[in-house]
Design an enzyme around this catalytic site. Structure first.
Site, short mmCIF file in Angstrom:
data_model
loop_
_atom_site.label_atom_id
_atom_site.label_comp_id
_atom_site.label_asym_id
_atom_site.label_seq_id
_atom_site.Cartn_x
_atom_site.Cartn_y
_atom_site.Cartn_z
N ASN A 240 2.24 9.98 7.01
CA ASN A 240 1.26 10.49 6.05
C ASN A 240 -0.15 10.09 6.48
O ASN A 240 -0.33 9.46 7.52
CB ASN A 240 1.58 9.99 4.64
CG ASN A 240 1.61 8.48 4.58
OD1 ASN A 240 0.60 7.82 4.80
ND2 ASN A 240 2.79 7.91 4.31
N ASP A 309 8.64 8.13 1.00
CA ASP A 309 9.67 8.10 -0.03
C ASP A 309 11.05 8.40 0.54
O ASP A 309 12.05 7.90 0.05
CB ASP A 309 9.32 9.11 -1.13
CG ASP A 309 8.10 8.65 -1.93
OD1 ASP A 309 8.01 7.44 -2.20
OD2 ASP A 309 7.25 9.49 -2.25
N LYS A 319 15.93 14.38 21.84
CA LYS A 319 14.96 15.32 21.28
C LYS A 319 15.69 16.60 20.82
O LYS A 319 16.51 17.15 21.58
CB LYS A 319 13.91 15.68 22.33
CG LYS A 319 12.81 16.58 21.78
CD LYS A 319 11.80 16.95 22.85
CE LYS A 319 10.79 17.93 22.25
NZ LYS A 319 10.00 18.60 23.28
N ASP A 338 12.47 1.19 -2.68
CA ASP A 338 11.11 0.92 -3.16
C ASP A 338 10.83 -0.58 -2.98
O ASP A 338 11.40 -1.43 -3.69
CB ASP A 338 11.01 1.33 -4.64
CG ASP A 338 9.56 1.31 -5.11
OD1 ASP A 338 8.84 0.35 -4.79
OD2 ASP A 338 9.16 2.28 -5.80
N ILE A 339 9.97 -0.87 -2.03
CA ILE A 339 9.71 -2.28 -1.67
C ILE A 339 9.05 -3.01 -2.85
O ILE A 339 9.46 -4.12 -3.22
CB ILE A 339 8.80 -2.36 -0.41
CG1 ILE A 339 9.43 -1.60 0.76
CG2 ILE A 339 8.53 -3.81 -0.03
CD1 ILE A 339 8.50 -1.37 1.94
N PHE A 359 -0.14 -0.20 -5.76
CA PHE A 359 -1.16 0.82 -5.62
C PHE A 359 -0.55 2.16 -6.02
O PHE A 359 0.68 2.33 -5.93
CB PHE A 359 -1.67 0.90 -4.16
CG PHE A 359 -2.94 0.13 -3.95
CD1 PHE A 359 -2.96 -1.25 -3.99
CD2 PHE A 359 -4.14 0.80 -3.72
CE1 PHE A 359 -4.13 -1.96 -3.82
CE2 PHE A 359 -5.32 0.10 -3.54
CZ PHE A 359 -5.33 -1.28 -3.59
N LYS A 373 3.16 4.72 -13.58
CA LYS A 373 3.71 4.07 -12.37
C LYS A 373 3.77 2.56 -12.54
O LYS A 373 4.73 1.91 -12.11
CB LYS A 373 2.84 4.45 -11.17
CG LYS A 373 3.53 4.24 -9.84
CD LYS A 373 2.79 4.91 -8.69
CE LYS A 373 3.11 6.40 -8.59
NZ LYS A 373 2.49 7.06 -7.45
N LYS A 377 7.26 0.63 -12.10
CA LYS A 377 7.47 -0.35 -11.02
C LYS A 377 7.64 -1.76 -11.58
O LYS A 377 8.07 -2.67 -10.86
CB LYS A 377 6.29 -0.33 -10.05
CG LYS A 377 5.98 1.03 -9.45
CD LYS A 377 6.50 1.17 -8.05
CE LYS A 377 6.25 2.58 -7.54
NZ LYS A 377 6.72 2.78 -6.18
N1 CTP Z 1 5.98 1.62 -2.63
C1 CTP Z 1 6.84 0.77 -1.99
N2 CTP Z 1 7.97 1.25 -1.43
C2 CTP Z 1 8.28 2.55 -1.49
C3 CTP Z 1 7.40 3.45 -2.13
C4 CTP Z 1 6.24 2.95 -2.68
O1 CTP Z 1 6.55 -0.44 -1.92
N3 CTP Z 1 9.40 2.96 -0.93
C5 CTP Z 1 4.77 1.07 -3.25
C6 CTP Z 1 3.45 1.47 -2.61
O2 CTP Z 1 3.09 0.56 -1.60
C7 CTP Z 1 2.51 1.45 -3.79
C8 CTP Z 1 3.38 1.86 -4.95
O3 CTP Z 1 4.71 1.60 -4.56
O4 CTP Z 1 2.07 0.14 -4.06
C9 CTP Z 1 3.26 3.30 -5.36
O5 CTP Z 1 3.41 4.13 -4.26
P1 CTP Z 1 3.23 5.71 -4.40
O6 CTP Z 1 3.55 6.34 -3.10
O7 CTP Z 1 1.89 6.00 -5.03
O8 CTP Z 1 4.28 6.04 -5.51
P2 CTP Z 1 5.76 6.42 -5.42
O9 CTP Z 1 6.57 5.31 -5.95
O10 CTP Z 1 6.10 6.90 -4.07
O11 CTP Z 1 5.79 7.60 -6.48
P3 CTP Z 1 5.34 9.14 -6.33
O12 CTP Z 1 5.41 9.48 -4.89
O13 CTP Z 1 6.31 9.85 -7.17
O14 CTP Z 1 3.94 9.21 -6.88
#
Ligand code: CTP
Length: 431
Positions: A240, A309, A319, A338-339, A359, A373, A377
């Site tokens: 990303n 995600d 490849k 989700d860490i 964040f 969120k 979380k």
């Molecule tokens: N995060 C994480 N591990 C993941 C996904 C997200 O630790 N697998 C953490 C990010 O570092 C951030 C927070 O979760 O602190 C939110 O990340 P974000 O990408 O905004 O949200 P998502 O949980 O992915 O939700 P969505 O994509 O539905 O908005």
């Protein structure tokens, strides 16, 4: 501070505070109102001190240069005078001051003395308290409790490694000097190793860090930053637009605030902030493993990374080739762990031993999305920002959301915002 109360459906009880921009965004640099005495001693690294002088001034400092006789063999006082816009002082017999005491006046005026480069000989002189030339004399005469001494050693690798130098460095630290360390790499003599003077930008970072308040002293901060890269095959992957700049700024700000900082970084091309331990990872799974390994030791976790995600269920070993049929490959995805949520649910976070900050990179409805969120979380503090408006940029605007309120941090540099966030975290840790 301006407090604006607003109702936001469905969070109508939320209080939105806006920090007053004028009090938060300094119009001038990080060293505004600081007077630095920049001492140069004999070493080829003197050429870097010209740049250091410029950088200090660019950050708002006034700089008084003092040079030893040996330093003038490497760079002229004319150059340093032109850059600092002040006459350079090279002798204790310089009679320009009405009281004829440059060794007293110069030290007392300074907010800090920075010796860069500091030669092996000059280090030995400081250790012995020698005072037969101006620079060592003014270091000895400085009020030790109010005028800090920062040392940037520079010498050949054998000289640096010599037990005499190492013994002297230890003694200098014991005597209260702040040793800024040395760089590693090619040396003017043709050898390679430790002993180069740090680069001007690194020295500037150290001087700026020195003057920052230390509300996180004793804390161990773990930060994730940047994107992750989820491999499809050996040459392709999903990632990303996150640049990592916000997370790196937070790591720097936390270190400036006195914390021990570990930064787990996805694939980004950014310099590691000074004094920060960096672990490079690629995928979300790598990031999770690196974080879990270090989470036990951490007291604060800031999840800035834009973690993917999903990842391809199976990365191809070879490849993936077009077979000429016009058929596109079908990819199966699995969700990454989700860490942040994992850590927020850990026993240490639940007991208050680990303070978790998340964040949220959103594209719209920032307040509502950030509040939802935060609750999902399970973190006490979540920082919202508009992803597309900030990815890759050096500035941002943040919205800090907790269970009761939301606070806007208006548009500013990412480093400035990171310092505000760190101050906010420190404040919450003290509660
Ligand atoms: N995060 C994480 N591990 C993941 C996904 C997200 O630790 N697998 C953490 C990010 O570092 C951030 C927070 O979760 O602190 C939110 O990340 P974000 O990408 O905004 O949200 P998502 O949980 O992915 O939700 P969505 O994509 O539905 O908005």
């Amino acid at each position: 501070m301006v407090i604006i109360r607003v109702s936001f459906r469905p969070f109508c009880s939320a209080t939105l505070r806006r920090m007053e921009p004028n009090t938060l965004i300094p119009a001038i640099g990080d060293l505004a109102n600081k007077h630095i005495l920049l001492g140069l001693t004999g070493g080829i690294a003197c050429y870097k001190s010209a740049e250091l002088c410029r950088l200090l001034i660019k950050q708002g400092a006034t700089v008084q240069v003092v040079m030893t006789e040996a330093a003038t063999q490497f760079i002229t006082p004319v150059t340093m005078q032109a850059l600092s816009n002040r006459p350079v002082v090279c002798s204790q017999w310089d009679a320009r001051a009405p009281n004829n005491m440059p060794h007293i006046n110069l030290g007392r005026e300074a907010d800090a003395i920075v010796i860069a480069p500091c030669s092996a000989d000059f280090i030995a002189r400081l250790v012995q308290g020698r005072s037969d030339e101006l620079l060592s004399l003014l270091c000895l005469a400085r009020p030790i409790n109010t005028v800090p001494l920062l040392i940037a050693p520079a010498m050949n690798r054998e000289m640096w490694a010599h037990p005499a130098t190492q013994r002297n460095m230890a003694q200098l630290s014991d005597d209260g000097a702040i040793v800024l360390g040395v760089g590693n790499g090619d040396q003017a003599c043709g050898e390679t190793g430790d002993g180069r003077m740090l680069e001007p930008a690194e020295l500037l970072e150290e001087v700026v860090a020195f003057f920052q308040p230390k509300p996180l002293r004793g804390q161990r901060v773990l930060v994730t930053a940047g994107p992750t890269f989820e491999a499809i095959d050996p040459v392709r992957g999903i990632t990303n637009l996150s640049s990592g700049k916000m997370g790196f700024s937070i790591a720097r700000a936390a270190r400036e605030a006195g914390a021990e900082v570990t930064l787990v970084a996805g694939p980004v091309a950014l310099a590691t902030p000074r004094g920060v331990t960096r672990i490079d990872v690629q995928s979300a799974q790598n990031m999770l493993a690196a974080v879990m390994e270090r989470a036990q030791a951490a007291t604060v976790f800031v999840a800035t990374a834009a973690v993917a995600d999903w990842r391809p269920a199976q990365a191809a070993q070879q490849k993936i080739k077009k077979d000429g049929s016009g058929q596109t490959p079908v990819l199966q995805f699995v969700e990454n762990t989700d860490i942040l949520a994992t850590l927020a649910q850990s026993a240490r976070a639940q007991s208050g031993a680990l303070f978790c900050v998340g964040f949220a990179a959103e594209s719209q409805d920032l307040l509502a999305n950030a509040q939802a969120k935060r609750a999902r979380k399970g973190v006490p503090l979540l920082v919202g920002n508009i992803g597309p408006a900030t990815f890759g940029k050096d500035d941002n605007a943040l919205l800090l959301v907790d269970a009761h309120s939301a606070t806007e941090l208006p548009h500013a540099s990412k480093l400035h915002l990171a310092r505000q966030l760190v101050a906010e975290i420190a404040h919450r840790l003290q509660k």
